[in-house]
Design an enzyme around this catalytic site. Structure first.
Site, PDB file in Angstrom:
ATOM      1  N   CYS A  60      32.448  37.017  48.414  1.00  0.00           N
ATOM      2  CA  CYS A  60      33.544  36.481  47.590  1.00  0.00           C
ATOM      3  C   CYS A  60      34.905  36.880  48.158  1.00  0.00           C
ATOM      4  O   CYS A  60      35.206  38.075  48.313  1.00  0.00           O
ATOM      5  CB  CYS A  60      33.387  36.982  46.149  1.00  0.00           C
ATOM      6  SG  CYS A  60      34.870  36.784  45.137  1.00  0.00           S
ATOM      7  N   CYS A  63      36.957  39.128  45.884  1.00  0.00           N
ATOM      8  CA  CYS A  63      36.440  40.503  45.880  1.00  0.00           C
ATOM      9  C   CYS A  63      36.909  41.255  47.126  1.00  0.00           C
ATOM     10  O   CYS A  63      37.252  42.433  47.053  1.00  0.00           O
ATOM     11  CB  CYS A  63      34.907  40.492  45.826  1.00  0.00           C
ATOM     12  SG  CYS A  63      34.208  39.637  44.397  1.00  0.00           S
ATOM     13  N   CYS A 405      31.054  28.467  49.053  1.00  0.00           N
ATOM     14  CA  CYS A 405      29.977  29.382  48.658  1.00  0.00           C
ATOM     15  C   CYS A 405      29.112  29.784  49.848  1.00  0.00           C
ATOM     16  O   CYS A 405      28.515  28.927  50.512  1.00  0.00           O
ATOM     17  CB  CYS A 405      29.126  28.718  47.569  1.00  0.00           C
ATOM     18  SG  CYS A 405      27.539  29.518  47.272  1.00  0.00           S
ATOM     19  N   CYS A 408      25.427  28.767  49.544  1.00  0.00           N
ATOM     20  CA  CYS A 408      25.243  27.328  49.780  1.00  0.00           C
ATOM     21  C   CYS A 408      25.215  27.035  51.281  1.00  0.00           C
ATOM     22  O   CYS A 408      24.404  26.229  51.745  1.00  0.00           O
ATOM     23  CB  CYS A 408      26.372  26.537  49.124  1.00  0.00           C
ATOM     24  SG  CYS A 408      26.530  26.798  47.336  1.00  0.00           S
TER      25      CYS A 408
END
Length: 495
Positions: A60, A63, A405, A408
């Site tokens: 992320c 993050c 993502c 993904c």
């Protein structure tokens, strides 16, 4: 569930555009932040009266941006007397999924404040840079409500651009004071609370009251409001409703961001008007919009005014274009959207009335239907979802994904291999839909993270795929759940 979706929406608006994923090693220099997982979480939390926990994912971008600030704050707070621990949990790890689900983690990073050994859980609503984290956490670890003893105390407490709540009491005891303290403890992560024996210290409102009364100060609308029902539930409702402006302003001013967060967190239908706030017509739009908001806010509708220059992320989220401005978009609690573009000030009230009467057709965000769609994995958009998935008479495996993502991206070549395996079979379609660029029928598909895979058999049976993400496991699932041509004919005969 609707509130969570709006909270995520708000985070997206503030971020403006999704962060890019990098391969940075997130584990470096993490000696002050405690690393927790399913095996040590409960024991660690139960040993602390106060602990802050970040639920993150290594891929992320947000993050990664938070990581050095969080680590710096942890190092500073480790020297506090007593030390205040900050911790982290990799919520994307398979063995931590149950733990993350228990805390309703639906986006990254999610930060929680855990009190009394974890018996009281609150959302962290403070800054994301080190000094701000330190100040916010120190305040959160102290008393839930502070005493105002002078006009200087009151001025310092109410001078900032935020909502604050002050209880005026004849004495600091009794049921009213206890209920006020209980409310302060419950809502302390969202509001600042104070109490005083003398209303004369306060800068606004009747100064002769001796209480008990709760006075809420705010930097908008009527600037303060009093309340005297001291049942905790009534107090909480009063604070929550009074702390949202009649019209919330979304622009580049960071002082407005907490109110934008409140706007998306509340359970009401959301009406959002986007205009150029520097245009000559802006005052006329604002005046008409405010009048309409005052009229309709009692009907369960909240109102936001967005500056088009500051709303790039909102436009991407809702699939809007700047040449449609001025515009209003409404999102109801079922996820349906309603859109009025190229608005005039006099259109605002009449269009809201038509919406309330059910005379406006829903708007659906969709990418254009691809002119060429000959790759093994077929591209589905909102406008083609019905034709390809529901009306094609095929067995369809559909992936809901986000372009940014990491999981993904990892799954993509596997889905390509699965699709190639079925290229000679006209009864099976492997497809994907960008869930960030297309609206999803929420009543049919529950998509809370990426990637999410659903399988719809030719006869209409819909199943979410929760198996391993290998080519062999996915194919095995399809073979067990798909309708063969002879089975389809049997179903037709039975009908």
């Amino acid at each position: 569930m609707a509130n969570k979706r709006f909270s995520l929406c708000f985070l997206f608006l503030l971020a403006l555009l999704p962060s890019q994923i990098s391969a940075a090693d997130e584990s470096e220099g993490r000696e002050f932040v405690l690393t927790l997982d399913h095996s040590n979480f409960s024991q660690t939390v139960s040993n602390h009266n106060f602990i802050v926990v970040e639920f993150y994912a290594p891929w992320c971008g947000h993050c990664m941006k938070l990581a050095p600030e969080y680590e710096k704050a942890a190092s500073i707070l480790s020297s506090h007397d007593p030390p205040i621990p900050l911790a982290k949990v990799d919520a994307s790890a398979e063995n931590n999924k149950e733990l993350a689900n228990g805390f309703e983690v639906q986006g990254f990073p999610t930060i929680k404040i855990l009190r009394n050994g974890g018996t009281l859980v609150q959302d962290y609503k403070g800054p994301r840079e080190a000094d701000g984290i330190v100040d916010y956490v120190k305040k959160q670890s102290g008393p839930a409500t502070i005493e105002i003893k002078s006009a200087d105390d009151a001025s310092a407490f109410t001078s900032e651009n935020k909502v604050v709540v002050v209880g005026v009491f004849p004495k600091f005891s009794g049921e009213e004071f206890e209920n006020f303290t209980a409310l302060a403890e419950k809502l302390r992560s969202e509001y600042d609370f104070a109490h005083t024996l003398d209303a004369k210290h306060l800068s606004r409102g009747e100064s002769s009251v001796t209480g008990p009364v709760v006075r809420l100060f705010k930097p908008f609308d009527e600037l303060f409001v009093d309340f005297q029902d001291f049942h905790v539930e009534a107090l909480e409702k009063f604070v929550e409703e009074s702390s949202v402006p009649i019209v919330t302003v979304f622009n580049n001013d960071p002082n407005n961001h907490p109110f934008v967060s409140k706007f998306f967190d509340n359970p009401h239908i959301k009406a959002m008007m986007f205009i150029n706030l520097t245009a000559d017509t802006a005052d006329s739009f604002k005046s008409k919009y405010h009048e309409t908001a005052e009229q309709y806010r009692q009907h369960g509708i909240s109102f936001l005014l967005g500056d088009v220059e500051a709303s790039k992320g909102a436009f991407q989220y809702f699939g809007l274009k700047e040449d449609q401005v001025p515009l209003i978009v409404i999102q109801d609690n079922d996820g349906k959207k309603f859109l009025k573009t190229n608005l005039e000030p006099d259109h605002i009230a009449t269009w809201l009335e038509a919406y309330k009467d059910g005379n406006i057709e829903p708007y659906r965000k969709s990418e254009p239907i691809p002119e060429v769609n000959n790759e093994p994995v077929k591209v589905v958009v909102a406008e083609s979802l019905q034709d390809i998935v529901f009306n094609s008479g095929k067995n369809v495996l559909l992936e809901f994904y986000a372009p940014w993502c990491g999981h993904c991206k990892k799954l993509a070549p596997t889905l390509d291999e699965v699709a190639v395996s079925y290229q000679s079979n006209p009864d099976v379609i492997i497809a994907k839909l960008d869930a960030t660029a297309n609206d999803i029928p929420r009543e049919t598909f529950e998509v809370q993270g990426y990637p999410t895979l659903y399988f719809r058999s030719a006869s209409g049976k819909l199943t979410q795929y929760d198996g391993n993400r290998t080519k062999e496991d996915i194919i095995d699932f399809i073979e067990k759940n798909r309708d063969k041509p002879d089975q389809q004919e049997q179903v037709k005969d039975e009908l």
